[in-house]
Design an enzyme around this catalytic site. Structure first.
Site, PDB file in Angstrom:
ATOM      1  N   GLU A  80       0.824  -1.212   0.000  1.00  0.00           N
ATOM      2  CA  GLU A  80       0.000   0.000   0.000  1.00  0.00           C
ATOM      3  C   GLU A  80       0.858   1.262   0.000  1.00  0.00           C
ATOM      4  O   GLU A  80       0.593   2.205  -0.750  1.00  0.00           O
ATOM      5  CB  GLU A  80      -0.922  -0.011   1.218  1.00  0.00           C
ATOM      6  CG  GLU A  80      -1.676   1.274   1.476  1.00  0.00           C
ATOM      7  CD  GLU A  80      -2.650   1.649   0.377  1.00  0.00           C
ATOM      8  OE1 GLU A  80      -3.160   2.782   0.396  1.00  0.00           O
ATOM      9  OE2 GLU A  80      -2.904   0.817  -0.525  1.00  0.00           O
ATOM     10  N   HIS A  83       2.636   2.047  -3.307  1.00  0.00           N
ATOM     11  CA  HIS A  83       1.663   2.647  -4.220  1.00  0.00           C
ATOM     12  C   HIS A  83       1.467   4.120  -3.891  1.00  0.00           C
ATOM     13  O   HIS A  83       1.402   4.967  -4.789  1.00  0.00           O
ATOM     14  CB  HIS A  83       0.334   1.887  -4.120  1.00  0.00           C
ATOM     15  CG  HIS A  83      -0.753   2.474  -4.955  1.00  0.00           C
ATOM     16  ND1 HIS A  83      -1.990   2.811  -4.453  1.00  0.00           N
ATOM     17  CD2 HIS A  83      -0.793   2.817  -6.275  1.00  0.00           C
ATOM     18  CE1 HIS A  83      -2.740   3.313  -5.412  1.00  0.00           C
ATOM     19  NE2 HIS A  83      -2.037   3.330  -6.523  1.00  0.00           N
ATOM     20  N   HIS A 264     -19.929  -8.297 -16.911  1.00  0.00           N
ATOM     21  CA  HIS A 264     -18.598  -7.941 -17.400  1.00  0.00           C
ATOM     22  C   HIS A 264     -18.225  -8.790 -18.612  1.00  0.00           C
ATOM     23  O   HIS A 264     -17.628  -8.294 -19.575  1.00  0.00           O
ATOM     24  CB  HIS A 264     -17.575  -8.144 -16.278  1.00  0.00           C
ATOM     25  CG  HIS A 264     -16.178  -7.771 -16.662  1.00  0.00           C
ATOM     26  ND1 HIS A 264     -15.844  -6.566 -17.242  1.00  0.00           N
ATOM     27  CD2 HIS A 264     -15.004  -8.454 -16.562  1.00  0.00           C
ATOM     28  CE1 HIS A 264     -14.544  -6.507 -17.462  1.00  0.00           C
ATOM     29  NE2 HIS A 264     -14.010  -7.656 -17.073  1.00  0.00           N
ATOM     30  N   HIS A 325      -3.803  -7.767 -16.971  1.00  0.00           N
ATOM     31  CA  HIS A 325      -5.126  -7.465 -17.529  1.00  0.00           C
ATOM     32  C   HIS A 325      -5.484  -5.990 -17.309  1.00  0.00           C
ATOM     33  O   HIS A 325      -6.053  -5.341 -18.184  1.00  0.00           O
ATOM     34  CB  HIS A 325      -6.164  -8.362 -16.858  1.00  0.00           C
ATOM     35  CG  HIS A 325      -7.482  -8.415 -17.559  1.00  0.00           C
ATOM     36  ND1 HIS A 325      -7.614  -8.685 -18.902  1.00  0.00           N
ATOM     37  CD2 HIS A 325      -8.755  -8.230 -17.102  1.00  0.00           C
ATOM     38  CE1 HIS A 325      -8.890  -8.667 -19.239  1.00  0.00           C
ATOM     39  NE2 HIS A 325      -9.605  -8.380 -18.177  1.00  0.00           N
TER      40      HIS A 325
END
Length: 353
Positions: A80, A83, A264, A325
């Protein structure tokens, strides 16, 4: 080299650096989300009150005393915080871009050569992104906030890329290009429609991820069992969920997650068919290499993205493939923006012919 030229060159370098960093930040955000590290630090912007991560036994004891509802997991906390470090660096770079743009605008007094509204818009979105990052933690991974944070990251990347294209535009010749594709003019509108469709599909992917619905269907091509009977749209897309202590690992029932996942997948079919049609038609009709190359890149990335989506199901969401992805989705959007930009420039050239 004049001072003005140096400033332009500095601005271009800042934008390119920010663009590359934004891609890294999106990848790190996906990695943080997929390793369930979104609440690795229970506070913001610090981590258990520290600028780094508590690692020593004394630091961990103090952190657990200050945040008794949380268990200190240094690995997740570092995911975390790394980031956050990269996102903070990106914010500073974008602030520098806005400053340089204003400075260059004042020096040149030309909105064409020194765009300033777009850098200021990007800066505003980054400020909002910081707030969304805080709310992601304070609201305990509420899905709509996680989704907004993801879309904000993609928006930042796309606007930086648009700024990069504008800064590197060579301009339209008064006589036009030697090869102008008049018949491609209408496809610039289709490319903009493609951006809208792809944005909706990315949002569906973000909603799937933020509601932990990625593995609700584990068979191909659609879903396992009597999936039609499991569909329930009543609460599957409610943006304001019931109040929970935490939304980590999801709060929806199985049938609602199945509904999100199936939506989706159908979105992927619609997006894939439309973008494949657009890329193939433009490639066949285009005369200029720039437009042909943009169409080919779009089609190639589309094939890769579909393959990654299938692999996520087939191999039960491996971390590397799931992160890829996300990254390829970003690259797919950039390639579509490139195609739309080329087609739009082509239309302008047609106008000047």
């Amino acid at each position: 080299m004049t001072e003005q030229s140096k400033n332009k060159q500095t601005l271009r370098r800042l934008v390119l650096t920010s663009l590359l960093l934004a891609i890294v930040v999106i990848g790190l955000g996906a990695y943080t989300r997929l390793t369930h590290a979104g609440l690795g630090c229970p506070d913001w912007p610090t981590c258990y009150g520290l600028l780094a991560v508590p690692e020593t036994s004394l630091q961990i004891a103090v952190a657990e005393q200050a945040f008794p509802q949380s268990t200190v997991e240094p690995t997740k906390a570092w995911n975390e915080m790394i980031h956050r470090y990269f996102a903070g660096s990106l914010g500073l770079l974008i602030a520098a871009i806005a400053f340089c743009s204003i400075k260059l605008r004042v020096a040149t007094r030309s909105s064409v050569r020194s765009p300033v509204l777009l850098p200021l818009l990007i800066l505003g979105i980054v400020i909002l992104q910081a707030a969304l990052g805080m709310w992601t933690v304070t609201l305990k991974l509420m899905p709509v906030v996680v989704l907004a944070h993801l879309l904000g990251g993609f928006t930042t990347l796309c606007l930086l890329f648009l700024l990069y294209l504008r800064l590197n535009a060579k301009g339209v010749s008064a006589q036009g290009a030697t090869l102008v594709d008049f018949q491609l003019k209408k496809y610039s509108r289709y490319a903009l429609l493609g951006i809208t469709i792809l944005t909706a599909q990315i949002a569906l992917g973000g909603w799937t991820s933020s509601n932990y619905a990625a593995l609700s269907c584990v068979e191909l091509p659609i879903c396992q069992g009597n999936w039609l009977a499991d569909l329930s749209f009543e609460q599957s897309f409610d943006l304001i969920p019931p109040k929970q202590e935490s939304y980590e690992f999801g709060h929806l029932a199985h049938n609602e997650r199945v509904t999100i996942h199936v939506s989706h997948r159908f979105g992927a079919i619609i997006t894939g068919v439309f973008l494949a049609w657009l890329a193939i038609v433009v490639f066949l009709k285009a005369k200029t290499h720039a437009i042909k190359n943009a169409a080919m890149v779009l089609l190639s990335l589309l094939v890769i993205q579909i393959s990654l989506g299938v692999s996520n199901i087939w191999f039960s969401l491996p971390l590397k493939i799931a992160v890829a992805h996300n990254l390829v989705a970003a690259c797919l959007m950039l390639s579509l923006i490139t195609l739309a930009y080329r087609l739009r420039q082509n239309s302008k050239e047609s106008f000047y012919e």
